[in-house]
Design a protein around this motif. Structure first.
Motif, mmCIF file in Angstrom:
data_model
loop_
_atom_site.group_PDB
_atom_site.id
_atom_site.type_symbol
_atom_site.label_atom_id
_atom_site.label_comp_id
_atom_site.label_asym_id
_atom_site.label_seq_id
_atom_site.Cartn_x
_atom_site.Cartn_y
_atom_site.Cartn_z
ATOM 1 N N ASN A 147 52.354 26.612 34.434
ATOM 2 C CA ASN A 147 51.538 25.701 35.271
ATOM 3 C C ASN A 147 50.814 26.519 36.641
ATOM 4 O O ASN A 147 49.793 26.764 36.635
ATOM 5 C CB ASN A 147 51.790 24.163 35.654
ATOM 6 C CG ASN A 147 52.073 23.667 34.326
ATOM 7 O OD1 ASN A 147 51.641 24.034 33.342
ATOM 8 N ND2 ASN A 147 52.950 22.528 34.429
ATOM 9 N N ASN A 148 51.877 27.000 37.264
ATOM 10 C CA ASN A 148 51.711 27.622 38.750
ATOM 11 C C ASN A 148 50.873 28.963 38.566
ATOM 12 O O ASN A 148 49.983 29.229 39.338
ATOM 13 C CB ASN A 148 52.697 27.597 39.663
ATOM 14 C CG ASN A 148 53.200 26.125 40.397
ATOM 15 O OD1 ASN A 148 52.773 25.145 39.880
ATOM 16 N ND2 ASN A 148 54.220 26.008 40.712
ATOM 17 N N SER A 149 51.058 29.490 37.588
ATOM 18 C CA SER A 149 50.581 30.759 37.395
ATOM 19 C C SER A 149 49.143 30.878 36.514
ATOM 20 O O SER A 149 48.493 31.986 36.099
ATOM 21 C CB SER A 149 51.528 31.838 36.706
ATOM 22 O OG SER A 149 52.781 32.076 37.340
ATOM 23 N N ARG A 150 48.969 29.557 36.037
ATOM 24 C CA ARG A 150 47.860 29.437 34.923
ATOM 25 C C ARG A 150 48.117 30.367 33.785
ATOM 26 O O ARG A 150 47.132 30.929 33.412
ATOM 27 C CB ARG A 150 46.402 29.308 35.874
ATOM 28 C CG ARG A 150 46.565 28.536 36.789
ATOM 29 C CD ARG A 150 45.187 28.583 37.802
ATOM 30 N NE ARG A 150 45.302 27.913 38.858
ATOM 31 C CZ ARG A 150 45.096 26.579 38.985
ATOM 32 N NH1 ARG A 150 44.656 26.107 38.086
ATOM 33 N NH2 ARG A 150 45.214 26.032 40.351
ATOM 34 N N PRO B 196 46.603 31.190 29.030
ATOM 35 C CA PRO B 196 46.658 29.966 29.166
ATOM 36 C C PRO B 196 46.703 29.233 27.932
ATOM 37 O O PRO B 196 47.046 28.184 27.761
ATOM 38 C CB PRO B 196 45.866 29.479 30.526
ATOM 39 C CG PRO B 196 45.027 30.779 30.653
ATOM 40 C CD PRO B 196 45.663 31.891 30.063
ATOM 41 N N GLU B 197 45.454 29.590 27.137
ATOM 42 C CA GLU B 197 45.189 28.658 26.253
ATOM 43 C C GLU B 197 46.248 28.626 25.195
ATOM 44 O O GLU B 197 46.184 27.678 24.289
ATOM 45 C CB GLU B 197 43.865 29.259 25.483
ATOM 46 C CG GLU B 197 42.512 29.415 26.087
ATOM 47 C CD GLU B 197 42.551 30.391 27.393
ATOM 48 O OE1 GLU B 197 43.380 31.379 27.239
ATOM 49 O OE2 GLU B 197 42.220 30.104 28.467
ATOM 50 N N ARG C 205 56.391 31.204 42.508
ATOM 51 C CA ARG C 205 56.145 30.859 41.149
ATOM 52 C C ARG C 205 54.962 31.154 40.503
ATOM 53 O O ARG C 205 54.956 30.960 39.116
ATOM 54 C CB ARG C 205 56.576 29.150 41.028
ATOM 55 C CG ARG C 205 57.830 28.861 41.806
ATOM 56 C CD ARG C 205 57.879 27.207 41.747
ATOM 57 N NE ARG C 205 58.966 26.993 42.464
ATOM 58 C CZ ARG C 205 59.486 25.640 42.588
ATOM 59 N NH1 ARG C 205 58.700 24.661 42.214
ATOM 60 N NH2 ARG C 205 60.712 25.301 42.965
ATOM 61 N N SER C 206 54.035 31.319 41.230
ATOM 62 C CA SER C 206 52.586 31.227 40.943
ATOM 63 C C SER C 206 51.988 32.520 40.395
ATOM 64 O O SER C 206 51.065 32.636 40.071
ATOM 65 C CB SER C 206 51.663 30.668 42.043
ATOM 66 O OG SER C 206 51.748 31.217 43.039
ATOM 67 N N THR C 207 52.942 33.588 40.319
ATOM 68 C CA THR C 207 52.143 34.861 40.400
ATOM 69 C C THR C 207 52.544 35.581 39.157
ATOM 70 O O THR C 207 52.280 36.993 39.139
ATOM 71 C CB THR C 207 52.832 35.657 41.765
ATOM 72 O OG1 THR C 207 53.951 35.583 41.908
ATOM 73 C CG2 THR C 207 51.863 35.117 42.853
ATOM 74 N N ALA C 208 53.011 34.878 38.071
ATOM 75 C CA ALA C 208 53.409 35.748 36.773
ATOM 76 C C ALA C 208 51.845 36.252 36.225
ATOM 77 O O ALA C 208 50.983 35.640 36.487
ATOM 78 C CB ALA C 208 54.021 35.000 35.950
#
Lengths: 344, 344
Positions: free
Chosen positions: A247-250, A317-318, A156-159
């Motif tokens: 969130n997981n990919s920040r 992310p901002e 989930r965290s790798t976008a």
């Protein structure tokens, strides 16, 4: 049900034997199945993927309108969906259930018919489990194992920023099916003579009671040599899930309301109940579709697949996570997903 | 407990994060742990062993006398015991729980302290799970994964005629601990002013509330180059388990009452309760010792191990399964084991 065999008449081991006697192992990696302390699997050269889910009567399902066969099928499918969401192929499951003695053996058989139907359809082996009594409700716990070529699993965290956000199938149907069945349940409780009015609602009811896992999408990825940059399944609603990815990919994201796929039958049901179809897609759970991101340059590989919709893109992310409505407004996406502990 | 944080105040994902934030993966084969759709494991060159167990409040445990920390520990241990009983080494677990909102976060923390203590002691990684609400009781489902060198796993069905029947540790203690705690519970219910009388009963209470899995015995097998011909763990009582081995191996057996290991404290407790210590060893469950068979020629390899008792031998199937008492009588062994569905 015409026959009623008390579960106690079989005993624990008689029951296990009764429920598992027809299992035929399909997977080469299933070395030893039900009947010993543990199953034995053999997955040389592949990475193993493991997931587990629990379903509780009165929380995840209502036996008043959930046929046991469908419940068995769904219990398996929701776990397989998690395995596919890792870009892996499920190979084995275990299933544990706690049941009160109000259930007959015939009722359990119906449940297991659904379990075996799902195993057959998805080509997985049932290799173990536990059956015990419950003083109260019916509890089901399924663990699924899958395999994936080394380092081909998708998290989930790798976008990455700029990636396209995609979903399979359509969303909101299961929630509308639940809304319909809950309404009919209330009507029935108030007036048991009234027959349920499910006319024309087959699609949404089916989405709730007999969901499918998107094996076809994972096969499509393999055939198209397309590897998503991130992926998860949609069990709690699109807004809750996209926030896991951002969130997981920040990262942040922009989704377009007009791109979110909603089935015509679901849209009509929403209007009938006075609900916003987009809200149902965003906050309604249990569709078990896949939410994933791809690199922009991979767009051509999936543009012709009618089962996949591109609904937005990942941002810095901002910028936060927002949805752009058909009317041109921009709203912050909030997780209105299911909170298991607030409902009671 | 001084502090009480409502579970709802954390939300589902907050709760999962709270419960899993301190996990440190120990196993090289744990590629990806908690936090995605599924865990990823990598077991090249080993066979995978998989087992699962469910524990239900009011059926498997009574929260009135079961500290939550012990319950968490035991939930893990009973699954690891099944992995060791395959002659394998546990590597990962998943744990799913259904809890009512009468539990506070602090109570859950206590439960997980026990889970993590067991993981640390046995060197296994917690890699996934599910946490959901329950309308009624507390339900725990644990799945354990282990690995074993190719074809070194040991089944229940492979004992040979003439093999020696062995058990680890001692038997009946957990059942006597349960008998004691149930008695104290009754006294408490009738007169809440009376303090529990557990004087001198630490051993049997510990056997019930904080059992250990026999990792040491499996290591001993490896060190001694001893491979049992069949094996299982004793969760339902010796008589029920030996019948699994005789039935699955299509053999009979003779056990000697005088050889069955019973701890002195258990024996004294049995006399105090007017129970036969051998009956407690045969029919009482939850000792989580190992029952296994070895070739006669391997006897020398284990004769010096004080943690192992030879209690009989396997015979031709026609002879049936019998026990020879100290008084010289021969009784047929019957499974008086636990029947989960008759008790209610």
């Amino acid at each position: 049900m015409e026959q009623r065999t008390e579960i106690a008449s079989l005993g624990e081991f008689g029951l296990i034997n009764h429920l598992t006697k027809n299992i035929e192992l399909q997977q080469a990696s299933s070395v030893l199945g039900v009947g010993d302390d543990a199953a034995v699997l053999d997955h040389y050269g592949k990475q193993i993927v493991l997931t587990t889910d629990m379903l509780v009567e009165g929380v995840h399902f209502d036996l008043m309108y959930t046929p046991l066969r469908h419940l068995g099928y769904k219990s398996v499918v929701v776990n397989l969906s998690d395995i596919y969401a890792m870009n892996a192929q499920p190979t084995q499951i275990t299933i544990s259930i706690a049941i009160s003695n109000k259930f007959s053996v015939e009722a359990l058989d119906e449940f297991y018919e659904g379990v075996y139907a799902a195993c057959e359809k998805y080509g997985v082996d049932l290799v173990g489990g536990d059956t015990c009594s419950s003083r109260t409700g019916f509890v089901i716990s399924v663990t699924a194992i899958g395999e994936v070529s080394p380092d081909q699993y998708v998290q989930r965290s790798t976008a990455q920023k700029g990636d396209l956000v995609c979903v399979s199938g359509d969303l909101g149907g299961a929630f509308l099916g639940l809304t319909l069945l809950e309404r009919e349940r209330q009507i029935y409780l108030e007036n048991p003579q009234v027959q349920p009015d499910l006319e024309g609602e087959k699609y949404i009811v089916g989405r709730l009671l007999k969901p499918e896992a998107r094996k076809d999408i994972i096969s499509f990825f393999a055939d198209s040599e397309l590897r998503p940059t991130s992926m998860m399944d949609i069990s709690d609603g699109l807004s809750s899930e996209i926030l896991h990815i951002t969130n997981n990919s920040r990262l942040g994201c922009i989704l377009y309301e007009e791109k979110i796929p909603v089935h015509d039958d679901a849209r009509q049901a929403a209007f009938k109940f006075g609900l916003d179809p987009t809200a149902c897609a965003l906050s309604g759970g249990e569709d078990y579709e896949l939410l994933f991101t791809i690199k922009q340059e991979d767009y051509d590989k999936l543009v012709l697949n009618e089962q996949i919709s591109v609904i937005g893109y990942m941002t810095e992310p901002e910028a936060g996570a927002h949805i752009l409505t058909k009317g041109g407004n921009k709203f912050k996406i909030t997780a209105q997903g299911w909170n298991a502990f607030k409902e009671q």
